[in-house]
Design a protein around this motif. Structure first.
Motif, PDB file in Angstrom:
ATOM      1  N   ASN A  59      51.279  37.081  61.616  1.00 22.82           N
ATOM      2  CA  ASN A  59      52.339  37.230  62.327  1.00 22.82           C
ATOM      3  C   ASN A  59      52.592  35.986  63.262  1.00 22.82           C
ATOM      4  OD1 ASN A  59      54.537  38.687  63.201  1.00 22.82           O
ATOM      5  ND2 ASN A  59      53.611  39.577  64.901  1.00 22.82           N
ATOM      6  N   GLN A  60      51.566  35.548  64.041  1.00 26.23           N
ATOM      7  CA  GLN A  60      51.918  34.366  64.812  1.00 26.23           C
ATOM      8  C   GLN A  60      52.360  33.244  63.766  1.00 26.23           C
ATOM      9  OE1 GLN A  60      47.902  34.421  66.678  1.00 26.23           O
ATOM     10  NE2 GLN A  60      48.887  34.729  68.594  1.00 26.23           N
ATOM     11  N   VAL A  61      51.796  32.907  62.777  1.00 24.38           N
ATOM     12  CA  VAL A  61      52.076  31.773  61.940  1.00 24.38           C
ATOM     13  C   VAL A  61      53.616  32.164  61.562  1.00 24.38           C
ATOM     14  CG1 VAL A  61      51.800  30.621  59.782  1.00 24.38           C
ATOM     15  CG2 VAL A  61      49.841  31.336  61.160  1.00 24.38           C
ATOM     16  N   LYS A  62      53.825  33.181  61.145  1.00 25.87           N
ATOM     17  CA  LYS A  62      55.456  33.362  60.807  1.00 25.87           C
ATOM     18  C   LYS A  62      56.306  33.125  61.847  1.00 25.87           C
ATOM     19  CE  LYS A  62      54.349  37.028  57.230  1.00 25.87           C
ATOM     20  NZ  LYS A  62      54.080  38.328  56.975  1.00 25.87           N
ATOM     21  N   GLN A  63      55.988  33.534  62.905  1.00 26.78           N
ATOM     22  CA  GLN A  63      56.802  33.400  64.100  1.00 26.78           C
ATOM     23  C   GLN A  63      56.785  32.073  64.517  1.00 26.78           C
ATOM     24  OE1 GLN A  63      58.788  35.875  65.429  1.00 26.78           O
ATOM     25  NE2 GLN A  63      59.619  34.446  67.177  1.00 26.78           N
ATOM     26  N   ALA A  64      55.931  31.268  64.644  1.00 26.85           N
ATOM     27  CA  ALA A  64      56.143  29.637  64.719  1.00 26.85           C
ATOM     28  C   ALA A  64      56.862  29.080  63.816  1.00 26.85           C
ATOM     29  CB  ALA A  64      54.587  29.125  64.730  1.00 26.85           C
ATOM     30  N   GLU A  65      56.710  29.384  62.462  1.00 27.83           N
ATOM     31  CA  GLU A  65      57.295  28.716  61.339  1.00 27.83           C
ATOM     32  C   GLU A  65      58.754  29.003  61.551  1.00 27.83           C
ATOM     33  OE1 GLU A  65      55.475  30.272  57.859  1.00 27.83           O
ATOM     34  OE2 GLU A  65      54.000  28.768  57.685  1.00 27.83           O
ATOM     35  N   LYS A  66      59.054  30.142  61.795  1.00 28.35           N
ATOM     36  CA  LYS A  66      60.716  30.674  62.136  1.00 28.35           C
ATOM     37  C   LYS A  66      61.128  30.022  63.366  1.00 28.35           C
ATOM     38  CE  LYS A  66      63.191  34.808  63.764  1.00 28.35           C
ATOM     39  NZ  LYS A  66      63.058  36.292  63.961  1.00 28.35           N
ATOM     40  N   ARG A  67      60.531  29.521  64.133  1.00 28.32           N
ATOM     41  CA  ARG A  67      60.889  28.797  65.397  1.00 28.32           C
ATOM     42  C   ARG A  67      60.810  27.399  65.259  1.00 28.32           C
ATOM     43  NH1 ARG A  67      64.177  31.872  67.500  1.00 28.32           N
ATOM     44  NH2 ARG A  67      63.693  31.077  69.751  1.00 28.32           N
ATOM     45  N   GLY A  68      60.313  26.890  64.166  1.00 25.55           N
ATOM     46  CA  GLY A  68      60.049  25.423  63.988  1.00 25.55           C
ATOM     47  C   GLY A  68      58.866  24.780  64.578  1.00 25.55           C
ATOM     48  N   ILE A  69      57.905  25.566  64.910  1.00 23.01           N
ATOM     49  CA  ILE A  69      56.524  25.155  65.487  1.00 23.01           C
ATOM     50  C   ILE A  69      55.903  24.360  64.325  1.00 23.01           C
ATOM     51  CG2 ILE A  69      54.688  25.586  67.112  1.00 23.01           C
ATOM     52  CD1 ILE A  69      56.604  27.702  68.248  1.00 23.01           C
ATOM     53  N   THR A  70      55.233  23.302  64.522  1.00 23.30           N
ATOM     54  CA  THR A  70      54.110  22.688  63.480  1.00 23.30           C
ATOM     55  C   THR A  70      53.483  21.978  64.473  1.00 23.30           C
ATOM     56  OG1 THR A  70      55.619  20.758  63.531  1.00 23.30           O
ATOM     57  CG2 THR A  70      56.239  22.236  61.802  1.00 23.30           C
ATOM     58  N   ILE A  71      52.376  21.615  63.698  1.00 23.99           N
ATOM     59  CA  ILE A  71      51.359  20.672  64.136  1.00 23.99           C
ATOM     60  C   ILE A  71      51.429  19.145  63.448  1.00 23.99           C
ATOM     61  CG2 ILE A  71      48.672  20.557  64.254  1.00 23.99           C
ATOM     62  CD1 ILE A  71      48.450  23.375  63.998  1.00 23.99           C
ATOM     63  N   LYS A  72      51.366  18.046  64.534  1.00 27.20           N
ATOM     64  CA  LYS A  72      51.397  16.872  64.172  1.00 27.20           C
ATOM     65  C   LYS A  72      50.348  16.101  64.828  1.00 27.20           C
ATOM     66  CE  LYS A  72      54.362  13.119  63.184  1.00 27.20           C
ATOM     67  NZ  LYS A  72      56.083  12.594  63.189  1.00 27.20           N
ATOM     68  N   ASP A  73      49.574  15.381  64.230  1.00 30.29           N
ATOM     69  CA  ASP A  73      48.371  14.800  64.961  1.00 30.29           C
ATOM     70  C   ASP A  73      47.828  15.454  65.883  1.00 30.29           C
ATOM     71  OD1 ASP A  73      49.072  12.537  63.255  1.00 30.29           O
ATOM     72  OD2 ASP A  73      50.550  11.989  64.665  1.00 30.29           O
ATOM     73  N   ASN A  74      47.249  16.810  65.469  1.00 31.34           N
ATOM     74  CA  ASN A  74      46.587  17.586  66.461  1.00 31.34           C
ATOM     75  C   ASN A  74      47.384  18.047  67.483  1.00 31.34           C
ATOM     76  OD1 ASN A  74      44.335  17.534  64.666  1.00 31.34           O
ATOM     77  ND2 ASN A  74      43.515  15.753  65.742  1.00 31.34           N
ATOM     78  N   LYS A  75      48.571  18.133  67.665  1.00 30.27           N
ATOM     79  CA  LYS A  75      49.357  18.480  68.897  1.00 30.27           C
ATOM     80  C   LYS A  75      50.444  19.218  68.232  1.00 30.27           C
ATOM     81  CE  LYS A  75      47.639  15.762  71.900  1.00 30.27           C
ATOM     82  NZ  LYS A  75      46.707  16.415  73.003  1.00 30.27           N
ATOM     83  N   VAL A  76      50.704  20.478  69.100  1.00 33.56           N
ATOM     84  CA  VAL A  76      51.823  21.199  68.583  1.00 33.56           C
ATOM     85  C   VAL A  76      53.044  20.907  68.775  1.00 33.56           C
ATOM     86  CG1 VAL A  76      52.501  23.794  68.628  1.00 33.56           C
ATOM     87  CG2 VAL A  76      49.816  23.229  68.669  1.00 33.56           C
ATOM     88  N   VAL A  77      54.285  20.843  68.152  1.00 33.69           N
ATOM     89  CA  VAL A  77      55.303  20.372  68.499  1.00 33.69           C
ATOM     90  C   VAL A  77      56.430  21.354  67.977  1.00 33.69           C
ATOM     91  CG1 VAL A  77      54.859  17.890  68.411  1.00 33.69           C
ATOM     92  CG2 VAL A  77      55.624  19.023  66.553  1.00 33.69           C
ATOM     93  N   GLN A  78      57.610  21.377  68.686  1.00 34.76           N
ATOM     94  CA  GLN A  78      58.567  22.320  68.431  1.00 34.76           C
ATOM     95  C   GLN A  78      59.760  21.478  67.837  1.00 34.76           C
ATOM     96  OE1 GLN A  78      60.181  25.200  70.867  1.00 34.76           O
ATOM     97  NE2 GLN A  78      61.281  26.168  69.279  1.00 34.76           N
ATOM     98  N   ASN A  79      60.132  21.446  66.641  1.00 36.11           N
ATOM     99  CA  ASN A  79      61.339  20.596  66.035  1.00 36.11           C
ATOM    100  C   ASN A  79      62.580  21.346  66.573  1.00 36.11           C
ATOM    101  OD1 ASN A  79      59.558  19.208  64.331  1.00 36.11           O
ATOM    102  ND2 ASN A  79      59.782  20.922  62.829  1.00 36.11           N
ATOM    103  N   THR A  80      63.185  20.521  67.363  1.00 33.85           N
ATOM    104  CA  THR A  80      64.443  20.862  67.929  1.00 33.85           C
ATOM    105  C   THR A  80      65.316  20.980  66.883  1.00 33.85           C
ATOM    106  OG1 THR A  80      65.236  18.838  68.307  1.00 33.85           O
ATOM    107  CG2 THR A  80      64.195  19.481  70.068  1.00 33.85           C
ATOM    108  N   LYS A  81      66.449  22.067  67.105  1.00 33.90           N
ATOM    109  CA  LYS A  81      67.586  22.572  66.159  1.00 33.90           C
ATOM    110  C   LYS A  81      68.740  21.385  66.386  1.00 33.90           C
ATOM    111  CE  LYS A  81      66.379  27.186  66.707  1.00 33.90           C
ATOM    112  NZ  LYS A  81      66.614  28.380  67.309  1.00 33.90           N
TER     113      LYS A  81
END
Length: 81
Positions: A59-81
């Motif tokens: 559920n947390q993964v689904k919510q993160a994907e829905k909100r544009g949250i990803t992991i890049k270079d071991n850092k969590v980032v949120q892609n802006t809309k």
């Protein structure tokens, strides 16, 4: 008439609540990335955190994907809309 005064404020409150939720989710995921790394795991995606030892729920993964949250270079980032 009253609806015209209240509706914009409700939308602003909803946006503020969503921003706070997103910030909390990013912090939670970043903590889980760090915990996984401390356990010697390599984390390159949200799916890595949901498999194996389950640092995140599906559920947390689904919510993160829905909100544009990803992991890049071991850092969590949120892609802006």
């Amino acid at each position: 008439m009253l609806v015209l005064l209240i509706a914009p404020n409700l939308m602003h409150q909803k946006e503020t609540a969503e921003q706070k939720t997103d910030t909390a989710l990013v912090a939670t995921i970043q903590t889980q990335v760090e915990l996984a790394e401390d356990d010697g795991k390599t984390v390159s995606s949200l799916a890595d955190l949901a498999s194996g030892e389950k640092y995140l729920t599906n559920n947390q993964v689904k919510q993160a994907e829905k909100r544009g949250i990803t992991i890049k270079d071991n850092k969590v980032v949120q892609n802006t809309k």
